[in-house]
Design a protein around this motif. Structure first.
Motif, PDB file in Angstrom:
ATOM      1  N   SER A 325       0.831  -1.211   0.000  1.00 55.15           N
ATOM      2  CA  SER A 325       0.000   0.000   0.000  1.00 55.15           C
ATOM      3  C   SER A 325       0.865   1.261   0.000  1.00 55.15           C
ATOM      4  O   SER A 325       0.532   2.266  -0.644  1.00 55.15           O
ATOM      5  CB  SER A 325      -0.919  -0.011   1.221  1.00 55.15           C
ATOM      6  N   LEU A 331      -2.587   2.092  -8.606  1.00 53.49           N
ATOM      7  CA  LEU A 331      -3.690   2.539  -7.752  1.00 53.49           C
ATOM      8  C   LEU A 331      -4.648   1.404  -7.409  1.00 53.49           C
ATOM      9  O   LEU A 331      -5.180   1.343  -6.299  1.00 53.49           O
ATOM     10  CB  LEU A 331      -4.456   3.673  -8.449  1.00 53.49           C
ATOM     11  N   PHE A 332      -4.885   0.497  -8.385  1.00 51.47           N
ATOM     12  CA  PHE A 332      -5.782  -0.632  -8.125  1.00 51.47           C
ATOM     13  C   PHE A 332      -5.210  -1.535  -7.041  1.00 51.47           C
ATOM     14  O   PHE A 332      -5.924  -1.997  -6.156  1.00 51.47           O
ATOM     15  CB  PHE A 332      -6.025  -1.424  -9.415  1.00 51.47           C
ATOM     16  N   ARG A 334      -3.065  -0.678  -4.694  1.00 51.19           N
ATOM     17  CA  ARG A 334      -3.094   0.036  -3.417  1.00 51.19           C
ATOM     18  C   ARG A 334      -4.501   0.000  -2.802  1.00 51.19           C
ATOM     19  O   ARG A 334      -4.652  -0.271  -1.612  1.00 51.19           O
ATOM     20  CB  ARG A 334      -2.664   1.492  -3.621  1.00 51.19           C
ATOM     21  N   ASP A 335      -5.514   0.239  -3.628  1.00 48.69           N
ATOM     22  CA  ASP A 335      -6.890   0.210  -3.110  1.00 48.69           C
ATOM     23  C   ASP A 335      -7.262  -1.168  -2.584  1.00 48.69           C
ATOM     24  O   ASP A 335      -7.915  -1.297  -1.541  1.00 48.69           O
ATOM     25  CB  ASP A 335      -7.874   0.611  -4.207  1.00 48.69           C
ATOM     26  N   ASN A 338      -5.478  -1.825   0.728  1.00 47.34           N
ATOM     27  CA  ASN A 338      -6.135  -1.072   1.809  1.00 47.34           C
ATOM     28  C   ASN A 338      -7.479  -1.702   2.196  1.00 47.34           C
ATOM     29  O   ASN A 338      -7.840  -1.746   3.375  1.00 47.34           O
ATOM     30  CB  ASN A 338      -6.357   0.381   1.383  1.00 47.34           C
ATOM     31  N   GLU A 339      -8.197  -2.175   1.183  1.00 43.27           N
ATOM     32  CA  GLU A 339      -9.498  -2.794   1.462  1.00 43.27           C
ATOM     33  C   GLU A 339      -9.350  -4.010   2.365  1.00 43.27           C
ATOM     34  O   GLU A 339     -10.106  -4.181   3.327  1.00 43.27           O
ATOM     35  CB  GLU A 339     -10.170  -3.187   0.146  1.00 43.27           C
ATOM     36  N   SER A 348      -4.499   0.962   7.270  1.00 41.81           N
ATOM     37  CA  SER A 348      -3.661   1.142   6.095  1.00 41.81           C
ATOM     38  C   SER A 348      -2.775   2.365   6.249  1.00 41.81           C
ATOM     39  O   SER A 348      -3.037   3.253   7.057  1.00 41.81           O
ATOM     40  CB  SER A 348      -4.545   1.297   4.854  1.00 41.81           C
TER      41      SER A 348
END
Length: 349
Positions: A325, A331-332, A334-335, A338-339, A348
């Motif tokens: 993260s 970006l995908f 990282r998201d 985090n999810e 996160s």
């Protein structure tokens, strides 16, 4: 002229109304007959239940009950089918089967020839429950009819497998009907180890629907002894076979070498990449985690999600997700990291 037309319309409605009344009365009478017969059946069952159980458990022919009419046949059959579901002793089961053969053999033979589908199906279910192997020749006559339904065929095939009929394999593999994978899977799933092994040995000879069902059953029933077949299917030219093999290996929680999964991680099929991610969750090696991190950048949401979930199952999984993260430029990825950090109660970066 208009008056005549109105009269005709009136007469038409009157006739329809009378027909509806007649039909309604017919239904009421039929319902009353059904209820009356049901009451007679219940009364007869209650009157013989104690002596029937004594006869079955004591096996005293002096207590034998032989049904004489339709009410008694239904009542005794219901008691018999209820008893066979709760009995475990082989001696008592064998006595029940002999009794069923003598008292219901001709009843079921006649029902198998009945014009009503429901009567034939009920006979087939009862024959299976009571394990009446002696009626298999009559059952096969139903299967050989031109107008046998798919439901009848499926039930008969089930019986041939359970009774281990010599020709069960021949009937199962015939192309008379286009059977679903679910049907093949159900039949293969109830086979003995010896029966199933015969299908595995001839795996390459079977059509794809049967092959896929075999792969599924290995995973569902956790047949660890068939690992070699699953691993061989990882190299199949069939996309579906590879995906099913990955799924089955996941169900077995087994993968022999992480390197074997590299080509599946790079597959053009998102379903194959997703199943590879699921299977990699069973491996705690660094090579497996590196492959999962690669899948975390996948263009498919489901592949990324399964990859992230798989990483969380590693001993240091959440720490790896925090690093991803913080450092990834995707970006995908990282998201998704985090999810899953949030789902695991982890904060996160």
């Amino acid at each position: 002229m208009e008056i005549i037309k109105i009269q005709w319309v009136f007469y038409l409605f009157l006739i329809l109304f009378i027909l509806l009344i007649v039909f309604f009365v017919y239904l009421l009478m039929k319902k009353a007959r059904v209820n009356r017969k049901r009451e007679q059946v219940e009364n007869y069952k209650e009157s013989i239940q104690e002596s029937f159980m004594q006869y079955m458990y004591l096996q005293d022919e002096g207590l034998r009950i032989s049904p004489k009419n339709s009410v008694q046949i239904i009542a005794v059959e219901e008691l018999l089918l209820g008893l066979v579901k709760v009995v475990n002793g082989e001696e008592l089961l064998e006595f029940i089967r002999r009794y069923a053969k003598k008292e219901f053999g001709n009843v079921y033979r006649n029902q198998l020839k009945h014009r009503r589908w429901s009567v034939r199906m009920n006979a087939l279910y009862a024959i299976e429950e009571l394990h009446m192997v002696s009626l298999l020749d009559d059952v096969l006559k139903v299967l050989d009819k031109k107008r046998v339904t798919i439901a009848e065929e499926s039930q008969i095939l089930r019986m041939l497998v359970l009774f281990q009929h010599p020709k069960y394999e021949q009937y199962l593999l015939s192309n008379r009907y286009k059977r679903s994978e679910f049907t093949y899977r159900s039949l293969l799933g109830m086979m003995s180890a010896e029966q199933f092994e015969r299908f595995v040995v001839r795996f390459k000879e079977h059509k794809e629907a049967v092959q896929l069902a075999i792969i599924d059953v290995i995973g569902i029933n956790r047949k660890i002894e068939q690992l070699s077949l699953l691993e061989s299917q990882l190299y199949s030219t069939s996309d579906e076979a590879r995906i099913r093999a990955l799924k089955a290996l996941h169900q077995l929680s087994y993968v022999s070498e992480t390197s074997r999964l590299v080509k599946h991680v790079k597959s053009d099929l998102w379903e194959e990449r997703m199943m590879a991610a699921k299977l990699l969750s069973k491996v705690q090696e660094e090579d497996a985690l590196l492959l999962l991190e690669k899948l975390l950048n996948d263009r498919s949401f489901l592949v990324r999600s399964n990859a992230a979930q798989a990483i969380t199952q590693a001993p240091n999984g959440y720490e790896r997700l925090r690093v991803i993260s913080a450092e990834t430029q995707d970006l995908f990825a990282r998201d998704m990291a985090n999810e899953w950090l949030e789902k695991g109660g982890e904060r996160s970066v």
